[in-house]
Write a protein that holds these residues in place. Structure first.
Motif, PDB file in Angstrom:
ATOM      1  N   MET A 111      47.691 -79.646 -28.531  1.00  0.00           N
ATOM      2  CA  MET A 111      47.056 -78.689 -29.449  1.00  0.00           C
ATOM      3  C   MET A 111      46.416 -77.526 -28.701  1.00  0.00           C
ATOM      4  SD  MET A 111      45.149 -81.354 -32.026  1.00  0.00           S
ATOM      5  CE  MET A 111      45.963 -82.902 -32.439  1.00  0.00           C
ATOM      6  N   GLU A 151      43.691 -71.117 -35.581  1.00  0.00           N
ATOM      7  CA  GLU A 151      42.476 -71.955 -35.565  1.00  0.00           C
ATOM      8  C   GLU A 151      42.550 -73.030 -36.648  1.00  0.00           C
ATOM      9  OE1 GLU A 151      39.486 -72.506 -33.836  1.00  0.00           O
ATOM     10  OE2 GLU A 151      40.874 -71.510 -32.455  1.00  0.00           O
ATOM     11  N   LEU A 163      49.258 -71.638 -32.132  1.00  0.00           N
ATOM     12  CA  LEU A 163      48.622 -72.273 -33.287  1.00  0.00           C
ATOM     13  C   LEU A 163      47.406 -71.470 -33.750  1.00  0.00           C
ATOM     14  CD1 LEU A 163      48.492 -76.080 -32.304  1.00  0.00           C
ATOM     15  CD2 LEU A 163      50.111 -74.935 -33.819  1.00  0.00           C
ATOM     16  N   LEU A 203      43.811 -77.718 -26.686  1.00  0.00           N
ATOM     17  CA  LEU A 203      42.348 -77.815 -26.761  1.00  0.00           C
ATOM     18  C   LEU A 203      41.704 -77.990 -25.394  1.00  0.00           C
ATOM     19  CD1 LEU A 203      42.042 -80.160 -29.871  1.00  0.00           C
ATOM     20  CD2 LEU A 203      41.360 -77.760 -29.736  1.00  0.00           C
ATOM     21  N   ASP A 226      45.207 -74.289 -38.194  1.00  0.00           N
ATOM     22  CA  ASP A 226      46.226 -75.310 -37.907  1.00  0.00           C
ATOM     23  C   ASP A 226      45.685 -76.335 -36.906  1.00  0.00           C
ATOM     24  OD1 ASP A 226      48.007 -74.131 -39.583  1.00  0.00           O
ATOM     25  OD2 ASP A 226      49.211 -73.164 -38.013  1.00  0.00           O
ATOM     26  N   ARG A 227      45.015 -75.825 -35.894  1.00  0.00           N
ATOM     27  CA  ARG A 227      44.469 -76.685 -34.843  1.00  0.00           C
ATOM     28  C   ARG A 227      43.420 -77.648 -35.412  1.00  0.00           C
ATOM     29  NH1 ARG A 227      43.213 -72.843 -30.081  1.00  0.00           N
ATOM     30  NH2 ARG A 227      45.400 -72.937 -29.507  1.00  0.00           N
ATOM     31  N   ILE A 262      53.564 -79.919 -34.419  1.00  0.00           N
ATOM     32  CA  ILE A 262      53.257 -78.648 -33.756  1.00  0.00           C
ATOM     33  C   ILE A 262      54.512 -77.786 -33.650  1.00  0.00           C
ATOM     34  CG2 ILE A 262      52.611 -77.630 -31.525  1.00  0.00           C
ATOM     35  CD1 ILE A 262      50.565 -79.906 -31.237  1.00  0.00           C
TER      36      ILE A 262
END
Ligand code: KG4
Ligand code: ZN
Length: 352
Positions: free
Chosen positions: A173, A231, A229, A175, A233-234, A222
């Motif tokens: 993702m 914000e 992506l 992150l 969607d994440r 994904i």
């Protein structure tokens, strides 16, 4: 009894001083996040060198903060495995040196035993036996904890550990690392129903776990989204993933409770430990489950869920109280199952 504990099995250098009276006199953790961050995961060689550079200074600080000297200790404990062997060697050699010089008993603590007994450090009422869900970066297991040194594995992951799944999903993702806490934060305002992700093993007999299929499902989800992506969607992906994990763990835990009660009908507590036990959504789900089963739910404070020295010092104190100690020729163990009688599960991510 006062025990110093050293933890160096992964990417945290940690030293603590704990008493058998459940007093944490000091508990210092130096994270190596900055060193490993650029690589997106723990690099064993970098970890071992960083432990070596930090451990002596950290030990001195832990003693100073506790207001104690080596002469005030009754034992010195270190993680003897399982873990990244370079780091384990650093901690074990340090503890052995202190034990030899100051004439103290040395305790080689199984890292998993440290996690397994932590709840007894913070909860004086927690008696044996109890059911433990151990969820960390390297392990996902249900254990029946019948006493110090007496563990029966009821179920384990057949592929990835749950923390590993959090870390990998977070990486997919975008992150960053470490994934668990970042993913939990990203999920805060997300829609957990937006992505229909699988609940691995749900409904199957026994209480084994599996997470690699969930990780693959995240990858497919994904790939179907526009890149990069958004914000939103994440956020929704993170929330959907966390929900799937919590749901799968709750289903497995329900079965583990039944198995544990078959062995010990009077079983009264469900305990969660390990880094993933810091996750609030997972904790809440397990607390609900325990309440429904008429059991106490016991979770150590967040700071004692992730790797720390206090858990090693406490397990050392518990073993010392039973008259146990280890010889100075103890050999560090990269693999060290808590229940040697449990069948080996030959999944991809099994660390012990
Ligand atoms: O027990 P631990 O500190 O180290 C091991 O022995 O593995 O566990 C670290 C793992 C990592 O995979 C990390 O991403 C995960 O625990 N973790 C979390 C959270 N905090 C740490 N996973 C989910 N939610 C969290 N809040
Ligand atoms: Zn751990």
């Amino acid at each position: 009894m006062t025990v110093l504990g050293i933890e160096t099995s992964c990417d945290e250098t940690a030293v603590a001083v704990v008493t058998s009276g459940r007093e944490i006199r000091s508990n210092l953790v130096l994270s190596q996040l900055a060193e490993h961050g650029p690589y997106g995961g723990v690099v064993p060689e970098i970890a071992a060198r960083a432990h070596l550079e930090q451990v002596d200074g950290l030990m001195a600080r832990a003693l100073a903060e506790a207001g104690l000297d080596f002469a005030d200790l009754d034992g010195v404990a270190a993680t003897g495995g399982p873990g990244l062997i370079g780091g384990v060697i650093v901690g074990v050699m340090t503890a052995k040196a202190v034990a030899a010089v100051h004439g103290l008993p040395f305790l080689a603590v199984n890292h998993l035993e440290g996690h397994a007994l932590t709840a007894r450090l913070t909860d004086p009422e927690l008696d044996f036996p109890y059911l433990l869900l151990l969820v960390s970066g390297g392990h996902s297991q249900f254990l029946l904890v019948e006493g110090v040194g007496r563990y029966r594995r009821l179920g384990t992951t057949i592929d990835d550990a749950v923390g590993e799944a959090f870390d990998k999903a977070a990486k997919l993702m975008g992150l960053g690392y470490p994934g668990g806490p970042l993913l939990e934060r990203a999920a805060e305002n997300g829609d957990s129903a937006r992505f229909a992700l699988p609940r691995p093993m749900k409904g199957r007999p026994g209480c084994n776990l599996s997470f690699s299929g969930l990780k693959t499902a995240v990858r497919f989800a994904i790939e179907a989204l526009p890149t990069p992506l958004s914000e939103a969607d994440r956020r929704d992906l993170a929330a959907s993933f966390q929900e799937a994990v919590a749901d799968a763990l709750a289903d497995r835990a329900r079965r583990a409770v039944a198995l544990a009660r078959a062995a010990h009908p009077g079983l009264r507590a469900l305990v969660v430990a390990g880094g993933v036990a810091a996750n609030r959504v997972i904790r809440a789900r397990l607390a609900d489950l325990a309440e429904g089963a008429g059991m106490r739910f016991v979770a150590p404070p967040l700071s004692l869920c992730t790797d720390n020295g206090a858990m090693i010092a406490w397990a050392g104190a518990e073993r010392l109280a039973m008259g146990l100690a280890d010889p100075l020729d103890f050999a560090p163990r990269p693999r060290w199952p808590l229940d040697p009688a449990a069948p080996r599960v030959t999944g991809a991510g099994i660390k012990a």
